[in-house]
Scaffold this motif. Structure first.
Motif, mmCIF file in Angstrom:
data_model
loop_
_atom_site.group_PDB
_atom_site.id
_atom_site.type_symbol
_atom_site.label_atom_id
_atom_site.label_comp_id
_atom_site.label_asym_id
_atom_site.label_seq_id
_atom_site.Cartn_x
_atom_site.Cartn_y
_atom_site.Cartn_z
ATOM 1 N N VAL A 31 -45.651 -30.471 5.146
ATOM 2 C CA VAL A 31 -46.854 -29.884 4.696
ATOM 3 C C VAL A 31 -47.786 -30.378 3.929
ATOM 4 O O VAL A 31 -49.049 -30.704 4.189
ATOM 5 N N ILE A 32 -47.262 -31.645 3.034
ATOM 6 C CA ILE A 32 -48.189 -32.436 2.212
ATOM 7 C C ILE A 32 -48.742 -33.461 3.184
ATOM 8 O O ILE A 32 -49.942 -33.927 3.277
ATOM 9 N N ALA A 33 -47.856 -34.104 4.032
ATOM 10 C CA ALA A 33 -48.341 -35.037 5.130
ATOM 11 C C ALA A 33 -49.502 -34.358 6.054
ATOM 12 O O ALA A 33 -50.238 -35.113 6.463
ATOM 13 N N ALA A 34 -49.182 -33.178 6.607
ATOM 14 C CA ALA A 34 -50.209 -32.631 7.354
ATOM 15 C C ALA A 34 -51.358 -32.457 6.754
ATOM 16 O O ALA A 34 -52.586 -32.507 7.422
ATOM 17 N N CYS A 35 -51.460 -31.897 5.631
ATOM 18 C CA CYS A 35 -52.641 -31.671 4.601
ATOM 19 C C CYS A 35 -53.427 -33.011 4.438
ATOM 20 O O CYS A 35 -54.626 -33.056 4.518
ATOM 21 N N VAL B 131 -53.137 -35.717 6.493
ATOM 22 C CA VAL B 131 -53.924 -36.240 7.779
ATOM 23 C C VAL B 131 -55.113 -35.319 8.025
ATOM 24 O O VAL B 131 -56.119 -35.873 8.394
ATOM 25 N N LEU B 132 -55.188 -34.207 7.568
ATOM 26 C CA LEU B 132 -56.276 -33.028 7.949
ATOM 27 C C LEU B 132 -57.420 -33.685 7.004
ATOM 28 O O LEU B 132 -58.491 -33.609 7.456
ATOM 29 N N PHE B 133 -57.085 -33.734 5.733
ATOM 30 C CA PHE B 133 -58.264 -33.684 4.809
ATOM 31 C C PHE B 133 -58.748 -35.356 4.723
ATOM 32 O O PHE B 133 -59.819 -35.492 4.065
ATOM 33 N N PHE B 134 -57.909 -36.456 4.811
ATOM 34 C CA PHE B 134 -58.016 -37.618 4.440
ATOM 35 C C PHE B 134 -57.868 -38.379 6.059
ATOM 36 O O PHE B 134 -57.878 -39.547 6.014
ATOM 37 N N TYR B 135 -58.603 -37.664 6.972
ATOM 38 C CA TYR B 135 -58.469 -38.420 8.271
ATOM 39 C C TYR B 135 -59.413 -39.482 8.494
ATOM 40 O O TYR B 135 -58.863 -40.535 8.879
ATOM 41 N N ASN B 136 -60.670 -39.478 7.946
ATOM 42 C CA ASN B 136 -61.367 -40.560 7.992
ATOM 43 C C ASN B 136 -61.215 -41.582 7.177
ATOM 44 O O ASN B 136 -61.431 -42.812 7.688
ATOM 45 N N PRO B 137 -60.769 -41.389 5.864
ATOM 46 C CA PRO B 137 -60.420 -42.666 5.169
ATOM 47 C C PRO B 137 -58.898 -43.294 5.646
ATOM 48 O O PRO B 137 -58.990 -44.577 5.664
ATOM 49 N N ILE B 138 -58.073 -42.604 6.244
ATOM 50 C CA ILE B 138 -57.037 -43.212 6.864
ATOM 51 C C ILE B 138 -57.380 -44.165 8.032
ATOM 52 O O ILE B 138 -56.981 -45.204 8.234
ATOM 53 N N LEU B 139 -58.559 -43.691 8.831
ATOM 54 C CA LEU B 139 -59.066 -44.482 9.910
ATOM 55 C C LEU B 139 -59.742 -45.457 9.595
ATOM 56 O O LEU B 139 -59.833 -46.501 9.943
ATOM 57 N N ASN B 140 -60.607 -45.463 8.402
ATOM 58 C CA ASN B 140 -61.276 -46.540 7.752
ATOM 59 C C ASN B 140 -60.164 -47.661 7.490
ATOM 60 O O ASN B 140 -60.369 -48.936 7.297
ATOM 61 N N GLY B 141 -59.023 -47.278 6.985
ATOM 62 C CA GLY B 141 -57.957 -48.063 6.303
ATOM 63 C C GLY B 141 -57.401 -48.988 7.594
ATOM 64 O O GLY B 141 -57.225 -50.020 7.479
#
Length: 405
Positions: A240-244, A246-256
């Protein structure tokens, strides 16, 4: 190993149907068009299927005929109740429902070829064809800095990323990851990982999310049941934590990821543009969903009829559940939504055959995220292939029960 002719024809049937768009493109690329191309496409798809049916007539799935009659009945009822949809319904029946490569055909092909080992091999062969073909497209598009997509009105457009490439590359990526992880095949796993990189560089956001959904479902279906109670509880919390995240930090993850690719000397301009495009897509989709909600409210128990979203919104509503409730209303939409949920649950958790489970997981992972954010129930052949796989599982389970008695 000697392969009998019937098995070979069944395999050819599966591969040719899954790869029909690639075959069509290659034929056109060498100058074969018009009636000649149509004849070849029908030959490679339907002659092996016809041979399989004639060789084993009892294998013909009568439920495919029942399904076709039922769907056509729904379409004609919608046309009768909502005459304003007549033109859209006739066009949809011709171009999708009864198309030689549409949803009923997809169901028929994979209900006829109900051998899990043949389907497994056909998926791997198809994955190889997809991977080579679309990797070549990716190399060309990434080298010139843009993708060519056919936009509204058939106009060729230059875009920073390709939604169609994303979903096309998603299919072999999931196949290679599935069999690579399940069979501990390092080559398949590496090729699947390469597919993920290609999705990052040129695909759409939904295609990337589909990979994450597949990996999560794969872990739940094939590993979760083996854990202790405490391990299950901890795993669910982490999931659940991982899903959240990815959902809420999608853009920062892709920026990284984009920053890492730049440090490695890999051009991430397409990834950067995908990030900026995602915000626009979200706003457009939110507006579409708002209008869809108003349609559902005014549709009542039985909805506005099939293709009502096309008429009112100018396009399909980009969410399978919204589409169901617009088409069939609160009552009919809920019935179909519950049925889809039952099919997915039974296929992944109730039926025990791991081969069929894997095939179903591949199909549903390849289409369902897309259906939640784009596309349509009446267009996505992979969803209807998943329904056919479910029926194959159900039939095999019933046959095994009779034998055990």
């Amino acid at each position: 190993m000697v392969v009998n002719k019937l098995t070979l024809m069944k395999g050819v049937t599966c591969v040719s149907f899954l790869c029909i768009n690639i075959i069509s493109f290659l034929l056109g690329d060498v100058g074969i068009t018009g009636i000649a191309r149509t004849a070849i496409l029908m030959g490679v798809c339907y002659l092996p299927l016809l041979y399989s049916i004639l060789k084993a007539p009892r294998s013909f799935p009568t439920d495919a005929i029942i399904l076709a009659v039922f769907i056509l009945g729904l379409f004609f009822l919608s046309e009768l109740m909502h005459p304003e949809l007549s033109d859209l319904i006739k066009e949809g029946i011709s171009n999708s429902i009864l198309s030689l490569y549409g949803i009923i055909a997809a169901y028929l092909f994979f209900r006829t070829i109900c051998d899990k080992y043949i389907v497994r091999k056909a998926l791997l062969v198809s994955a190889c064809i997809y991977f080579v073909f679309y990797s070549y497209q990716a190399i060309i598009s990434l080298s010139r800095g843009y993708w060519e997509e056919v936009g509204f009105g058939g106009v060729l457009q230059q875009q920073s990323y390709s939604m169609s490439f994303g979903y096309n590359m998603l299919f072999p990526t999931i196949i290679f990851l599935a069999f690579g992880l399940n069979e501990k095949n390092k080559i398949f796993t590496v090729v699947g990982a390469i597919g993920i990189v290609e999705l990052l560089l040129g695909g759409s956001r939904a295609a990337l999310l589909s990979v994450i959904v597949f990996l999560g479902l794969y872990w739940i279906v094939f590993y979760f049941s083996k854990l202790s109670y405490k391990q299950k509880a901890l795993s669910l919390v982490l999931l659940v934590i991982a899903a959240c995240a990815v959902l809420f930090f999608y853009n920062p993850i892709l920026n990284g990821i984009a920053s890492l690719l730049n440090q490695l000397g890999i051009d991430s301009r397409n990834l950067d543009k995908l990030l900026s495009a995602s915000m626009t897509d979200d706003m457009n989709r939110a507006l579409l969903y708002e209008k869809s909600g108003a349609l559902i409210s005014s549709g009542g128990l039985f909805g506005h009829g099939i293709y009502a979203d096309r008429l009112s919104l100018g396009n399909y509503c980009h969410n399978i559940f919204l589409e169901l409730f617009i088409d069939f209303g609160y009552f009919g939409g809920a019935l179909v939504a519950v049925y889809i949920g039952i099919v997915i649950y039974r296929s992944l958790f109730k039926y025990k055959d791991s081969n069929w489970k894997m095939i179903f997981l591949i199909m549903i992972s390849s289409c369902f995220t897309r259906l939640l954010v784009s596309y349509s129930l009446w267009l996505d052949v992979k969803l209807w292939i998943a329904f056919a796989i479910y029926m194959n599982m159900k039939k095999e389970r019933m046959q095994n029960s009779r034998i055990q008695r």
